[in-house]
Design a protein around this motif. Structure first.
Motif, PDB file in Angstrom:
ATOM      1  N   ILE A  19       0.842  -1.208   0.000  1.00  0.00           N
ATOM      2  CA  ILE A  19       0.000   0.000   0.000  1.00  0.00           C
ATOM      3  C   ILE A  19       0.871   1.249   0.000  1.00  0.00           C
ATOM      4  O   ILE A  19       0.589   2.222  -0.712  1.00  0.00           O
ATOM      5  N   VAL A  20       1.953   1.219   0.768  1.00  0.00           N
ATOM      6  CA  VAL A  20       2.887   2.343   0.780  1.00  0.00           C
ATOM      7  C   VAL A  20       3.442   2.580  -0.619  1.00  0.00           C
ATOM      8  O   VAL A  20       3.564   3.727  -1.065  1.00  0.00           O
ATOM      9  N   GLU A  21       3.755   1.513  -1.342  1.00  0.00           N
ATOM     10  CA  GLU A  21       4.263   1.651  -2.713  1.00  0.00           C
ATOM     11  C   GLU A  21       3.223   2.288  -3.626  1.00  0.00           C
ATOM     12  O   GLU A  21       3.572   3.113  -4.484  1.00  0.00           O
ATOM     13  N   VAL A  22       1.961   1.925  -3.467  1.00  0.00           N
ATOM     14  CA  VAL A  22       0.904   2.545  -4.273  1.00  0.00           C
ATOM     15  C   VAL A  22       0.856   4.039  -3.994  1.00  0.00           C
ATOM     16  O   VAL A  22       0.836   4.859  -4.918  1.00  0.00           O
ATOM     17  N   PHE A  23       0.882   4.417  -2.723  1.00  0.00           N
ATOM     18  CA  PHE A  23       0.843   5.838  -2.385  1.00  0.00           C
ATOM     19  C   PHE A  23       2.105   6.557  -2.850  1.00  0.00           C
ATOM     20  O   PHE A  23       2.049   7.721  -3.242  1.00  0.00           O
ATOM     21  N   ARG A  24       3.224   5.871  -2.845  1.00  0.00           N
ATOM     22  CA  ARG A  24       4.455   6.475  -3.363  1.00  0.00           C
ATOM     23  C   ARG A  24       4.296   6.784  -4.851  1.00  0.00           C
ATOM     24  O   ARG A  24       4.741   7.834  -5.329  1.00  0.00           O
ATOM     25  N   MET A  25       3.653   5.898  -5.583  1.00  0.00           N
ATOM     26  CA  MET A  25       3.415   6.148  -7.006  1.00  0.00           C
ATOM     27  C   MET A  25       2.469   7.326  -7.202  1.00  0.00           C
ATOM     28  O   MET A  25       2.561   8.045  -8.187  1.00  0.00           O
ATOM     29  N   LEU A  26       1.568   7.526  -6.259  1.00  0.00           N
ATOM     30  CA  LEU A  26       0.608   8.632  -6.358  1.00  0.00           C
ATOM     31  C   LEU A  26       1.202   9.961  -5.903  1.00  0.00           C
ATOM     32  O   LEU A  26       0.580  11.004  -6.076  1.00  0.00           O
ATOM     33  N   ASP A  28       3.270  11.995  -7.016  1.00  0.00           N
ATOM     34  CA  ASP A  28       3.923  12.718  -8.107  1.00  0.00           C
ATOM     35  C   ASP A  28       2.840  13.378  -8.947  1.00  0.00           C
ATOM     36  O   ASP A  28       1.901  12.702  -9.400  1.00  0.00           O
ATOM     37  N   ALA A  29       2.961  14.674  -9.164  1.00  0.00           N
ATOM     38  CA  ALA A  29       1.916  15.424  -9.873  1.00  0.00           C
ATOM     39  C   ALA A  29       1.700  14.927 -11.299  1.00  0.00           C
ATOM     40  O   ALA A  29       0.554  14.844 -11.762  1.00  0.00           O
ATOM     41  N   THR A  30       2.773  14.570 -11.999  1.00  0.00           N
ATOM     42  CA  THR A  30       2.604  14.081 -13.377  1.00  0.00           C
ATOM     43  C   THR A  30       1.868  12.749 -13.384  1.00  0.00           C
ATOM     44  O   THR A  30       0.966  12.536 -14.206  1.00  0.00           O
ATOM     45  N   ARG A  31       2.227  11.865 -12.467  1.00  0.00           N
ATOM     46  CA  ARG A  31       1.540  10.567 -12.428  1.00  0.00           C
ATOM     47  C   ARG A  31       0.063  10.730 -12.069  1.00  0.00           C
ATOM     48  O   ARG A  31      -0.796  10.045 -12.631  1.00  0.00           O
ATOM     49  N   ILE A  32      -0.231  11.672 -11.174  1.00  0.00           N
ATOM     50  CA  ILE A  32      -1.641  11.937 -10.856  1.00  0.00           C
ATOM     51  C   ILE A  32      -2.369  12.451 -12.090  1.00  0.00           C
ATOM     52  O   ILE A  32      -3.488  12.021 -12.395  1.00  0.00           O
ATOM     53  N   GLN A  33      -1.749  13.363 -12.832  1.00  0.00           N
ATOM     54  CA  GLN A  33      -2.363  13.889 -14.065  1.00  0.00           C
ATOM     55  C   GLN A  33      -2.610  12.758 -15.072  1.00  0.00           C
ATOM     56  O   GLN A  33      -3.655  12.710 -15.721  1.00  0.00           O
ATOM     57  N   LEU A  93      -9.781   5.110  -6.486  1.00  0.00           N
ATOM     58  CA  LEU A  93      -8.745   5.745  -5.673  1.00  0.00           C
ATOM     59  C   LEU A  93      -8.378   7.116  -6.235  1.00  0.00           C
ATOM     60  O   LEU A  93      -8.295   8.106  -5.500  1.00  0.00           O
ATOM     61  N   VAL A  94      -8.201   7.192  -7.545  1.00  0.00           N
ATOM     62  CA  VAL A  94      -7.826   8.453  -8.190  1.00  0.00           C
ATOM     63  C   VAL A  94      -8.980   9.457  -8.109  1.00  0.00           C
ATOM     64  O   VAL A  94      -8.780  10.618  -7.746  1.00  0.00           O
ATOM     65  N   VAL A  95     -10.174   9.009  -8.422  1.00  0.00           N
ATOM     66  CA  VAL A  95     -11.341   9.901  -8.371  1.00  0.00           C
ATOM     67  C   VAL A  95     -11.545  10.431  -6.953  1.00  0.00           C
ATOM     68  O   VAL A  95     -11.752  11.634  -6.750  1.00  0.00           O
ATOM     69  N   ASP A  96     -11.452   9.553  -5.966  1.00  0.00           N
ATOM     70  CA  ASP A  96     -11.632   9.995  -4.583  1.00  0.00           C
ATOM     71  C   ASP A  96     -10.558  10.992  -4.169  1.00  0.00           C
ATOM     72  O   ASP A  96     -10.841  11.960  -3.462  1.00  0.00           O
ATOM     73  N   ALA A  97      -9.323  10.768  -4.595  1.00  0.00           N
ATOM     74  CA  ALA A  97      -8.234  11.699  -4.262  1.00  0.00           C
ATOM     75  C   ALA A  97      -8.496  13.069  -4.884  1.00  0.00           C
ATOM     76  O   ALA A  97      -8.320  14.104  -4.224  1.00  0.00           O
ATOM     77  N   VAL A  98      -8.915  13.086  -6.144  1.00  0.00           N
ATOM     78  CA  VAL A  98      -9.202  14.365  -6.817  1.00  0.00           C
ATOM     79  C   VAL A  98     -10.383  15.053  -6.146  1.00  0.00           C
ATOM     80  O   VAL A  98     -10.327  16.255  -5.846  1.00  0.00           O
ATOM     81  N   PHE A  99     -11.451  14.320  -5.882  1.00  0.00           N
ATOM     82  CA  PHE A  99     -12.628  14.923  -5.252  1.00  0.00           C
ATOM     83  C   PHE A  99     -12.298  15.436  -3.852  1.00  0.00           C
ATOM     84  O   PHE A  99     -12.757  16.496  -3.446  1.00  0.00           O
ATOM     85  N   ALA A 104     -10.909  20.913  -0.571  1.00  0.00           N
ATOM     86  CA  ALA A 104      -9.995  21.788   0.164  1.00  0.00           C
ATOM     87  C   ALA A 104     -10.049  23.227  -0.338  1.00  0.00           C
ATOM     88  O   ALA A 104      -9.628  24.144   0.351  1.00  0.00           O
ATOM     89  N   GLY A 105     -10.571  23.427  -1.536  1.00  0.00           N
ATOM     90  CA  GLY A 105     -10.647  24.768  -2.103  1.00  0.00           C
ATOM     91  C   GLY A 105     -11.924  25.480  -1.709  1.00  0.00           C
ATOM     92  O   GLY A 105     -12.805  24.918  -1.068  1.00  0.00           O
TER      93      GLY A 105
END
Length: 133
Positions: A19-26, A28-33, A93-99, A104-105
């Motif tokens: 799980i830590v490795e998954v979050f490590r991959m996340l 990075d702004a380019t990888r999130i994009q 996971l990605v959708v929830d992170a973006v939402f 926060a804004g």
């Protein structure tokens, strides 16, 4: 299937490490994009590079890391390789992170703007807006 708090089991060290490795991959702004772009469906490296505004070789390196982490998969069609999210869990996971980040804004998050119930709650919660009605 979602578990409630009473049925959550402890994670073993190996699973926690994955799980830590998954979050490590996340982390990075380019990888999130790239992952966010893939929530809409499969894309080629060039299409992804165009969408995230980065050179194709850079995007390709990020995709290789995401593929090794089993967050994306590939499909070849002729000489073109198409990338897609590995599964629905990655997408969620990605959708929830973006939402979550959108909350926060200021104002109504973009993912709620078409939801009339959320707009009403937001207007009711802000006395300045309620006074204008």
């Amino acid at each position: 299937m979602h578990a409630d708090n009473a049925s959550v089991h402890p994670l073993d060290q190996e699973q926690a490490g994955l799980i830590v490795e998954v979050f490590r991959m996340l982390a990075d702004a380019t990888r999130i994009q790239v992952l966010w772009a893939l929530t809409g469906g499969e894309l080629s490296v060039n299409d992804l590079a165009s969408r995230v505004g980065k050179p194709a070789p850079s995007v390709s390196q990020h995709l290789a890391k995401l593929r090794m982490a089993r967050l994306v998969r590939t499909r070849r069609s002729g000489t073109t390789i198409f990338y897609s999210l590995e599964n629905e869990h990655v997408r969620q996971l990605v959708v929830d992170a973006v939402f979550n980040a959108e909350h926060a804004g200021p104002g109504v998050p973009p993912h709620h703007r078409d939801d009339a119930r959320v707009r009403e709650l937001t207007v009711d919660a802000d006395p300045r807006k309620a006074a204008r009605r």
